[in-house]
Design an enzyme around this catalytic site. Structure first.
Site, PDB file in Angstrom:
ATOM      1  N   GLN C 187     -90.108   5.995  60.254  1.00  0.00           N
ATOM      2  CA  GLN C 187     -88.993   5.008  60.463  1.00  0.00           C
ATOM      3  C   GLN C 187     -89.142   3.749  59.741  1.00  0.00           C
ATOM      4  O   GLN C 187     -90.089   2.834  59.997  1.00  0.00           O
ATOM      5  CB  GLN C 187     -89.065   4.483  61.981  1.00  0.00           C
ATOM      6  CG  GLN C 187     -89.077   5.865  62.998  1.00  0.00           C
ATOM      7  CD  GLN C 187     -87.685   6.414  62.963  1.00  0.00           C
ATOM      8  OE1 GLN C 187     -86.636   5.570  63.544  1.00  0.00           O
ATOM      9  NE2 GLN C 187     -87.354   7.754  62.817  1.00  0.00           N
ATOM     10  N   ALA C 228     -83.250   1.727  71.555  1.00  0.00           N
ATOM     11  CA  ALA C 228     -83.649   2.741  70.392  1.00  0.00           C
ATOM     12  C   ALA C 228     -83.319   2.353  68.976  1.00  0.00           C
ATOM     13  O   ALA C 228     -82.724   1.225  68.884  1.00  0.00           O
ATOM     14  CB  ALA C 228     -83.068   4.040  70.704  1.00  0.00           C
ATOM     15  N   HIS C 229     -83.863   3.210  68.076  1.00  0.00           N
ATOM     16  CA  HIS C 229     -83.468   2.664  66.742  1.00  0.00           C
ATOM     17  C   HIS C 229     -82.123   2.662  66.423  1.00  0.00           C
ATOM     18  O   HIS C 229     -81.443   3.481  66.753  1.00  0.00           O
ATOM     19  CB  HIS C 229     -84.323   3.795  65.815  1.00  0.00           C
ATOM     20  CG  HIS C 229     -83.837   5.111  65.832  1.00  0.00           C
ATOM     21  ND1 HIS C 229     -84.562   6.081  65.236  1.00  0.00           N
ATOM     22  CD2 HIS C 229     -83.467   5.994  66.839  1.00  0.00           C
ATOM     23  CE1 HIS C 229     -84.242   7.216  65.811  1.00  0.00           C
ATOM     24  NE2 HIS C 229     -83.380   7.140  66.825  1.00  0.00           N
ATOM     25  N   ASN C 230     -81.922   1.763  65.351  1.00  0.00           N
ATOM     26  CA  ASN C 230     -80.588   1.471  64.788  1.00  0.00           C
ATOM     27  C   ASN C 230     -79.399   0.933  65.774  1.00  0.00           C
ATOM     28  O   ASN C 230     -78.207   1.188  65.563  1.00  0.00           O
ATOM     29  CB  ASN C 230     -79.956   2.824  64.137  1.00  0.00           C
ATOM     30  CG  ASN C 230     -80.934   3.213  63.071  1.00  0.00           C
ATOM     31  OD1 ASN C 230     -81.859   3.645  63.102  1.00  0.00           O
ATOM     32  ND2 ASN C 230     -80.473   2.691  61.731  1.00  0.00           N
TER      33      ASN C 230
END
Lengths: 319, 319, 319
Positions: C187, C228-230
């Site tokens: 990531q 969460a990511h993004n």
């Protein structure tokens, strides 16, 4: 500790000086361990127990195998709580060997490492991490900042544990007295984590009451997940954000848990099962490779059908 | 601080030099405190308030008791936000007495302890724990690693607080401006935790906006639980993993909350109530000793009946 | 890194020495970046991509724009995982500039600050906070104890981040091999947090796989929230306790999320949307200013109607 001296501590009658090393379930106890029968539904386990002694009420003492000693008590679970305290290890070890740190490992500032702990090679322990007593960490593992690992836990090779996660906090266990007090069942087990496991941030994995809470090889766990004492998370399982597991639940290999789903206690989930987000699993799942949804749980295709029916119900009404 | 000087700070009109020591609800405010009326549904509290002064719109000023001063404002809640800032204590005290640590207590490395804090006897403070200013911790309590206890909180005897848990973070409170900005309501209260309380890992208990968020004696709280500002968790209650409580909810004694259940704000739950896992409580529960389930909440036996109906609905369809 | 050398590392064929600086989605990649096509549903993005090169199966290579190089692979997502590792920054920087701390800022004991990090004026960093490498923190921001901020993240002015919160832990991303192994997608993005943002305790916000997870100005986030990511949390949005967001979901401005609600991945939620507690959002919401509830999600008024119908169903039955 002799059985006699334990019985004396707990105000029970006994006349045996066999050596006792701990406590365990009826199923798993050895002849050096004490077990208990609180709930009739475990009577079938009683017959086959190999426990050295069992806390048991007068009523069921004749059900015991011949080579297991009865420790007669009105409240077996309360007696167990008392016993668990006798075998509880120290919260902090004051004596013991200085930790061994492997080659090429990095220990940042403000890291605490306990006694008798062994850290592998190429490990990174970041600031604020707490690594308790008697812990083993394998090679090439990264422990991010402010992670807490309680005493006696083991972590394999190639693991990543993200910040704020807690491994080995006490399971949620206590016996009730008649007057509404809770007596702690000391959680004398540990957590064992296999190889190639990644665990997200602010997740909690409780130590076992007896033996181990187990995270098998290759498991992926997301953020803010709650795993209670004595759970087993099977090899390659994927546990997404905010899932929760009650005590002693067993996931077989490659189970996928959707976000915010939960599993009740003492269940078993078959391999390659998929649980949809927000579901609640309340019964064991025996058939592998199926997808489930809802609370109470149903097959995912049934759940879809239900949603269709609900839609029709709503449409009909608006006519 | 005089009322005059406060009014001046907030650009309000006032002509009184009474001394003001803080802010509070209409119900609880003393004649040295300021309260507010933002929502009509609290008009009944207004008549009986003992507050020294109240932020209030022109419209309702005549409803005030005769010995309470009206502080006329278009936006009472925004004025309260401004007031809360005036009374907010420092984030970190720079002056004050060095902490007092009781006999036979253990303070591990990397522990921070604030000013004016008093730690009892036989206490264990583990590495990475942060114990803020003006805190009292009773005897025989264990604070596990990386726990954070914010200033002004009190913790009783024989408590166990597991790793990563946060006691006394700010409640989630803010006033809205017309142009979409949020103005913080400083959370000037605290958290008070009774005796014999065990709290799991990575749980969050917010401090009160005014007065105290209260965890009574004998409570057991599991991992990853969220308790908002001004909640009261009654004596002997059991709060299992990942439960959440919105602000000002009150649990009476011996309530059991199933995992992943939630309680909306400003409710009261009767003694010996059991809430099933994943339920959402949206109304007060007045009758004690009942079991409830679902979202919206219904009696557990009704919920079971509903599941039966859903099953029949699904079976009928497949014919 | 040249494309040739990357291809060699990943055992792919290539004959180009263009310089590659990282990886990105088909939509966002520049001609110095590599992207991937794993899922047919992104074929439309493929035609317009400006990526320098794309991991792609033989089948689709002719769909590529003429100035994008095909990196033929049987498993594009696995190739991406390999590439992500090549561009992953160090977990801990050993070289770099000492952090710069602004005027009038307080750094308490047991705080770790990484290399190349810049802290503004009037900032408070409390004990046990971990501020990684290459971080920027604006003026007048408070970081409470035991907060962890991973490398490369940026935090604006006037922010408050409560204890135990983690900013920038790795998103939950991995590619599957045929034999059931998971290969980490490193990531390599970050988290960027705007001005005037308050985040509660024990919340987790994951860093992006590429680019940034974004928390815009004025956002309020409560305790134990999982982002969460993004994800993008739009300006002025209010996220209450225990909400969860799967990857790449986008909230527009002033969205309100009720407690324990969740949002599935890759959705967009319109401005001024209100999501009721415990709801699950599984489709994008295009119309602004509406209230929604339930799981699956429906308009709040429809959900109320459904509850009425359920009540009648139950009453009818008991006759």
């Amino acid at each position: 500790m002799t059985l006699n001296s334990i019985a004396k501590e707990l105000n029970l009658d006994c006349n045996s000086d066999i050596n006792i090393t701990g406590l365990n379930t009826l199923k798993d106890a050895s002849n050096c361990e004490i077990s208990f029968l609180e709930n009739k539904k475990y009577l079938s386990d009683l017959k086959d127990t190999k426990a050295g002694a069992v806390f048991i009420t007068e009523e069921f003492k004749n059900e015991l195998p011949s080579n297991t000693i009865a420790l007669i008590t009105e409240h077996p679970y309360l007696s167990l709580a008392g016993l668990s305290k006798l075998f509880a290890p120290k919260v902090v070890e004051t004596a013991g060997k200085k930790a061994v740190i492997g080659q090429n490992s990095t220990v940042m500032e403000n890291v605490s490492i306990g006694k008798n702990t062994i850290i592998g090679n190429d490990v990174t322990l970041m600031s604020g991490a707490f690594i308790g007593d008697n812990i083993t960490i394998g090679n090439n593992t990264i422990i991010y900042p402010n992670v807490t690992i309680y005493r006696d836990c083991t972590i394999g090779d190639d693991c990543i544990i993200h910040a704020g996660t807690v491994i080995g906090s006490d399971g949620f266990g206590f016996a009730h007295t008649k007057d509404g007090k809770y007596i702690k069942i000391y959680q004398n087990g540990n957590v064992t984590i296999g190889n190639d496991v990644e665990i997200g941030s602010n997740t909690s994995i409780d130590r076992a009451a007896f033996k181990s809470t187990i995270i098998e090889d290759g498991v992926r766990i997301d953020n803010l997940v709650h795993i209670a004492h004595n759970c087993v998370i099977g090899r390659g399982s994927i546990i997404t954000g905010q899932c929760g597991f009650a005590g002693s639940s067993v996931l077989k290999e490659y189970v996928i848990m959707g976000a915010q789903s939960g599993v009740a206690g003492h269940l078993e989930i078959a391999p390659f099962t998929t649980i949809s987000a927000k579901s609640g699993v309340t019964k064991s799942i025996k058939e592998p490779k199926k997808q489930w949804a809802g609370f109470p749980l149903m097959e995912h295709r049934t759940w879809l059908k239900l949603q269709g029916k609900i839609n029709r119900l709503l449409t009909k009404d608006s006519k």
